[in-house]
Design a protein around this motif. Structure first.
Motif, PDB file in Angstrom:
ATOM      1  N   HIS A   6      -1.803  13.041  -1.274  1.00  0.00           N
ATOM      2  CA  HIS A   6      -1.347  13.017   0.123  1.00  0.00           C
ATOM      3  C   HIS A   6      -2.473  13.416   1.074  1.00  0.00           C
ATOM      4  O   HIS A   6      -2.651  12.804   2.140  1.00  0.00           O
ATOM      5  CB  HIS A   6      -0.154  13.958   0.270  1.00  0.00           C
ATOM      6  N   GLN A   7      -3.244  14.422   0.701  1.00  0.00           N
ATOM      7  CA  GLN A   7      -4.316  14.900   1.565  1.00  0.00           C
ATOM      8  C   GLN A   7      -5.457  13.899   1.677  1.00  0.00           C
ATOM      9  O   GLN A   7      -6.094  13.786   2.730  1.00  0.00           O
ATOM     10  CB  GLN A   7      -4.843  16.237   1.034  1.00  0.00           C
ATOM     11  N   TRP A   8      -5.738  13.170   0.602  1.00  0.00           N
ATOM     12  CA  TRP A   8      -6.905  12.292   0.559  1.00  0.00           C
ATOM     13  C   TRP A   8      -6.604  10.867   1.009  1.00  0.00           C
ATOM     14  O   TRP A   8      -7.504  10.162   1.447  1.00  0.00           O
ATOM     15  CB  TRP A   8      -7.484  12.257  -0.857  1.00  0.00           C
ATOM     16  N   LEU A   9      -5.367  10.424   0.856  1.00  0.00           N
ATOM     17  CA  LEU A   9      -5.048   9.047   1.205  1.00  0.00           C
ATOM     18  C   LEU A   9      -5.161   8.826   2.719  1.00  0.00           C
ATOM     19  O   LEU A   9      -4.762   9.689   3.498  1.00  0.00           O
ATOM     20  CB  LEU A   9      -3.621   8.697   0.776  1.00  0.00           C
ATOM     21  N   PRO A  10      -5.658   7.667   3.137  1.00  0.00           N
ATOM     22  CA  PRO A  10      -5.637   7.353   4.576  1.00  0.00           C
ATOM     23  C   PRO A  10      -4.202   7.215   5.067  1.00  0.00           C
ATOM     24  O   PRO A  10      -3.280   6.937   4.292  1.00  0.00           O
ATOM     25  CB  PRO A  10      -6.386   6.011   4.644  1.00  0.00           C
ATOM     26  N   LEU A  11      -4.009   7.419   6.351  1.00  0.00           N
ATOM     27  CA  LEU A  11      -2.659   7.395   6.926  1.00  0.00           C
ATOM     28  C   LEU A  11      -1.974   6.050   6.736  1.00  0.00           C
ATOM     29  O   LEU A  11      -0.756   5.963   6.604  1.00  0.00           O
ATOM     30  CB  LEU A  11      -2.724   7.744   8.422  1.00  0.00           C
ATOM     31  N   GLN A  12      -2.766   4.961   6.721  1.00  0.00           N
ATOM     32  CA  GLN A  12      -2.188   3.626   6.605  1.00  0.00           C
ATOM     33  C   GLN A  12      -1.953   3.203   5.155  1.00  0.00           C
ATOM     34  O   GLN A  12      -1.561   2.059   4.895  1.00  0.00           O
ATOM     35  CB  GLN A  12      -3.089   2.595   7.294  1.00  0.00           C
ATOM     36  N   ALA A  13      -2.179   4.114   4.193  1.00  0.00           N
ATOM     37  CA  ALA A  13      -2.012   3.772   2.775  1.00  0.00           C
ATOM     38  C   ALA A  13      -0.586   3.319   2.492  1.00  0.00           C
ATOM     39  O   ALA A  13       0.380   3.837   3.067  1.00  0.00           O
ATOM     40  CB  ALA A  13      -2.361   4.972   1.906  1.00  0.00           C
ATOM     41  N   ARG A  14      -0.464   2.351   1.580  1.00  0.00           N
ATOM     42  CA  ARG A  14       0.850   1.804   1.257  1.00  0.00           C
ATOM     43  C   ARG A  14       1.198   1.862  -0.234  1.00  0.00           C
ATOM     44  O   ARG A  14       2.364   1.952  -0.587  1.00  0.00           O
ATOM     45  CB  ARG A  14       0.920   0.337   1.727  1.00  0.00           C
ATOM     46  N   THR A  15       0.185   1.790  -1.123  1.00  0.00           N
ATOM     47  CA  THR A  15       0.482   1.610  -2.548  1.00  0.00           C
ATOM     48  C   THR A  15      -0.364   2.537  -3.411  1.00  0.00           C
ATOM     49  O   THR A  15      -1.580   2.668  -3.212  1.00  0.00           O
ATOM     50  CB  THR A  15       0.229   0.149  -2.971  1.00  0.00           C
ATOM     51  N   VAL A  16       0.273   3.153  -4.414  1.00  0.00           N
ATOM     52  CA  VAL A  16      -0.409   4.001  -5.392  1.00  0.00           C
ATOM     53  C   VAL A  16      -0.067   3.498  -6.790  1.00  0.00           C
ATOM     54  O   VAL A  16       1.102   3.221  -7.092  1.00  0.00           O
ATOM     55  CB  VAL A  16       0.008   5.477  -5.237  1.00  0.00           C
TER      56      VAL A  16
ATOM     57  N   SER B 289       4.648   2.955  -1.835  1.00  0.00           N
ATOM     58  CA  SER B 289       5.176   2.223  -2.980  1.00  0.00           C
ATOM     59  C   SER B 289       4.363   2.601  -4.217  1.00  0.00           C
ATOM     60  O   SER B 289       3.132   2.640  -4.171  1.00  0.00           O
ATOM     61  CB  SER B 289       5.072   0.713  -2.728  1.00  0.00           C
ATOM     62  N   LEU B 290       5.051   2.898  -5.329  1.00  0.00           N
ATOM     63  CA  LEU B 290       4.380   3.243  -6.587  1.00  0.00           C
ATOM     64  C   LEU B 290       4.477   2.077  -7.560  1.00  0.00           C
ATOM     65  O   LEU B 290       5.559   1.518  -7.776  1.00  0.00           O
ATOM     66  CB  LEU B 290       5.000   4.485  -7.223  1.00  0.00           C
ATOM     67  N   ILE B 291       3.357   1.721  -8.160  1.00  0.00           N
ATOM     68  CA  ILE B 291       3.312   0.701  -9.208  1.00  0.00           C
ATOM     69  C   ILE B 291       2.990   1.395 -10.526  1.00  0.00           C
ATOM     70  O   ILE B 291       1.958   2.069 -10.645  1.00  0.00           O
ATOM     71  CB  ILE B 291       2.247  -0.373  -8.901  1.00  0.00           C
ATOM     72  N   ASP B 292       3.855   1.257 -11.512  1.00  0.00           N
ATOM     73  CA  ASP B 292       3.667   1.910 -12.812  1.00  0.00           C
ATOM     74  C   ASP B 292       3.087   0.911 -13.804  1.00  0.00           C
ATOM     75  O   ASP B 292       3.687  -0.131 -14.066  1.00  0.00           O
ATOM     76  CB  ASP B 292       5.006   2.451 -13.320  1.00  0.00           C
ATOM     77  N   ALA B 293       1.908   1.226 -14.339  1.00  0.00           N
ATOM     78  CA  ALA B 293       1.260   0.358 -15.337  1.00  0.00           C
ATOM     79  C   ALA B 293       1.010   1.172 -16.601  1.00  0.00           C
ATOM     80  O   ALA B 293      -0.128   1.392 -17.010  1.00  0.00           O
ATOM     81  CB  ALA B 293      -0.038  -0.216 -14.784  1.00  0.00           C
ATOM     82  N   SER B 294       2.085   1.646 -17.209  1.00  0.00           N
ATOM     83  CA  SER B 294       1.988   2.543 -18.359  1.00  0.00           C
ATOM     84  C   SER B 294       2.160   1.786 -19.674  1.00  0.00           C
ATOM     85  O   SER B 294       2.603   0.637 -19.697  1.00  0.00           O
ATOM     86  CB  SER B 294       3.048   3.639 -18.255  1.00  0.00           C
TER      87      SER B 294
ATOM     88  N   PRO C 240      -4.762  -9.766  -6.866  1.00  0.00           N
ATOM     89  CA  PRO C 240      -5.874  -9.839  -5.889  1.00  0.00           C
ATOM     90  C   PRO C 240      -5.334  -9.988  -4.474  1.00  0.00           C
ATOM     91  O   PRO C 240      -4.360 -10.709  -4.226  1.00  0.00           O
ATOM     92  CB  PRO C 240      -6.645 -11.098  -6.330  1.00  0.00           C
ATOM     93  N   GLY C 241      -5.950  -9.284  -3.564  1.00  0.00           N
ATOM     94  CA  GLY C 241      -5.524  -9.350  -2.172  1.00  0.00           C
ATOM     95  C   GLY C 241      -4.434  -8.366  -1.821  1.00  0.00           C
ATOM     96  O   GLY C 241      -4.066  -8.247  -0.650  1.00  0.00           O
ATOM     97  N   HIS C 242      -3.883  -7.683  -2.812  1.00  0.00           N
ATOM     98  CA  HIS C 242      -2.864  -6.656  -2.574  1.00  0.00           C
ATOM     99  C   HIS C 242      -3.491  -5.296  -2.906  1.00  0.00           C
ATOM    100  O   HIS C 242      -3.621  -4.942  -4.080  1.00  0.00           O
ATOM    101  CB  HIS C 242      -1.624  -6.899  -3.420  1.00  0.00           C
ATOM    102  N   PRO C 243      -3.947  -4.553  -1.918  1.00  0.00           N
ATOM    103  CA  PRO C 243      -4.734  -3.337  -2.162  1.00  0.00           C
ATOM    104  C   PRO C 243      -3.950  -2.240  -2.873  1.00  0.00           C
ATOM    105  O   PRO C 243      -2.735  -2.106  -2.718  1.00  0.00           O
ATOM    106  CB  PRO C 243      -5.160  -2.894  -0.761  1.00  0.00           C
ATOM    107  N   ILE C 244      -4.674  -1.475  -3.666  1.00  0.00           N
ATOM    108  CA  ILE C 244      -4.181  -0.237  -4.270  1.00  0.00           C
ATOM    109  C   ILE C 244      -4.935   0.892  -3.582  1.00  0.00           C
ATOM    110  O   ILE C 244      -6.167   0.977  -3.660  1.00  0.00           O
ATOM    111  CB  ILE C 244      -4.442  -0.201  -5.789  1.00  0.00           C
ATOM    112  N   ASP C 245      -4.222   1.747  -2.879  1.00  0.00           N
ATOM    113  CA  ASP C 245      -4.886   2.795  -2.093  1.00  0.00           C
ATOM    114  C   ASP C 245      -5.250   4.025  -2.914  1.00  0.00           C
ATOM    115  O   ASP C 245      -6.218   4.722  -2.612  1.00  0.00           O
ATOM    116  CB  ASP C 245      -3.975   3.201  -0.936  1.00  0.00           C
ATOM    117  N   GLY C 246      -4.465   4.309  -3.930  1.00  0.00           N
ATOM    118  CA  GLY C 246      -4.729   5.477  -4.760  1.00  0.00           C
ATOM    119  C   GLY C 246      -4.312   5.224  -6.197  1.00  0.00           C
ATOM    120  O   GLY C 246      -3.459   4.367  -6.468  1.00  0.00           O
TER     121      GLY C 246
END
Length: 341
Positions: A178-188, A219-224, A243-249
């Motif tokens: 939360h502290q490191w992500l930019p304010l406009q982040a959408r996906t982790v 939005s969280l994407i789980d790739a486990s 591709p073209g769909h950014p992962i912010d964290g």
């Protein structure tokens, strides 16, 4: 007071007269609380000394059974071997069974082998399944203590868990994210080696609930499911990103971080923050290169020391540790522990 020492020996240890010790032991009147405490302390000290004398030259076999990638297994073995000298004159002989992949059936079979040949204790990192829990309970029924390490099997009769508080680690990762992500982040992106490892599942649960409370719009994407192995983890991640769909964290709970970074790079994705676990060879190198933002670290030597002591205390060889839970250490490229170089 229950004891097995002659009155004269307790008197010498406590510095009191034999008559005073006799009055305390027989619970007679006119004895101060301080005097009773001195006698109790003397008995406890004699018990410790007796245990140390009994342990002199004694060999103790402790089985270390772990399912993890080889890079982590090497760290576990190194941690065990580093602390052995601390238990002298007791001679601890670890018997390592370190698997990159171990099915519940494999685990139950290995624990059954330990049961048949005998052991003074088992330190176990395994998936939390009914087969594993049943095998743990069978060992305890035969007087062989089991300590779960790094990930727990909470429905079993294991004596203790030694390792990180994984739920708190996940919550810590969420706060840092939360502290490191930019304010406009959408996906982790989140990755676990296996959801059946209770420790990683606890990390995920703590991370998910805390992060979504702090950033409700994420939005969280789980790739486990890659087992922490680079090829399988890379395939899991590649199958979940576009591709073209950014992962912010990225929060990687189970390893395979080289493959995660490669899959993201191949898709043209560069996350703002990447949080991982453990200072194994891969993560140490990636941290030094600045490709990992933070590594959540816990001292494996401390964990194994606590696990060994629980096993030995079961046999009344040493006192049980007062703490078996590891502290969470937040490591950045600027504060890598010296022992890791």
């Amino acid at each position: 007071m229950t004891h097995r020492f002659p009155v004269k020996e307790i008197a010498l240890q406590s510095g009191l007269s034999t008559a005073t010790v006799d009055r305390v032991l027989n619970n007679r009147a006119h004895v101060s609380p301080q005097t009773r405490r001195r006698v109790q302390d003397a008995i406890e000290e004699l018990s410790r000394q007796e245990g140390q004398l009994a342990a002199r030259g004694r060999r103790v076999f402790i089985d270390v059974l772990v399912e993890a990638p080889n890079r982590f297994n090497r760290e576990v073995q190194n941690a065990c071997e580093t602390i052995l000298g601390e238990f002298r004159p007791l001679a601890i002989r670890p018997r390592f069974k370190l698997f990159e992949t171990m099915t519940p059936e494999d685990c139950a079979l290995e624990l059954d082998r330990v049961s048949k040949r005998g052991s003074q204790g088992v330190c176990l990192k395994a998936r939390d399944t009914e087969l594993t829990r049943s095998a743990i309970d069978n060992l305890l029924a035969k007087g062989i203590p089991v300590v779960t390490i790094f990930t727990d099997n909470p429905g079993s009769k294991r004596l203790a868990y030694a390792g990180l508080n994984n739920k708190r680690a996940g919550e810590t990762a969420a706060y840092l994210m939360h502290q490191w992500l930019p304010l406009q982040a959408r996906t982790v992106l989140t990755t676990l080696s296996q959801h059946s490892f209770q420790g990683e599942e606890d990390r995920y649960s703590g991370f998910r609930s805390s992060l979504l409370a702090l950033r409700p719009g994420l939005s969280l994407i789980d790739a486990s499911g890659g087992g922490g192995h680079n090829p399988a983890t890379g395939r899991e991640v590649a199958g979940k990103i576009r591709p073209g769909h950014p992962i912010d964290g990225v929060y990687s709970m189970g390893g395979g971080n080289r493959a995660i970074l490669t899959a993201l790079n191949d898709a043209g994705i560069s996350p703002a923050v990447f949080i991982a676990h453990d200072l194994d060879e891969d993560n140490l190198d990636l941290l030094k290169q600045g490709k990992l933002s933070i590594v959540l670290y816990h001292d494996l030597e401390s964990d194994m020391r606590a696990a060994f002591r629980v096993c030995l205390a079961h046999h009344e060889i040493v006192e049980a540790p007062t703490q078996t839970e590891s502290d969470i250490q937040i490591v950045t490229p600027m504060n890598i522990p010296a022992r890791s170089f």
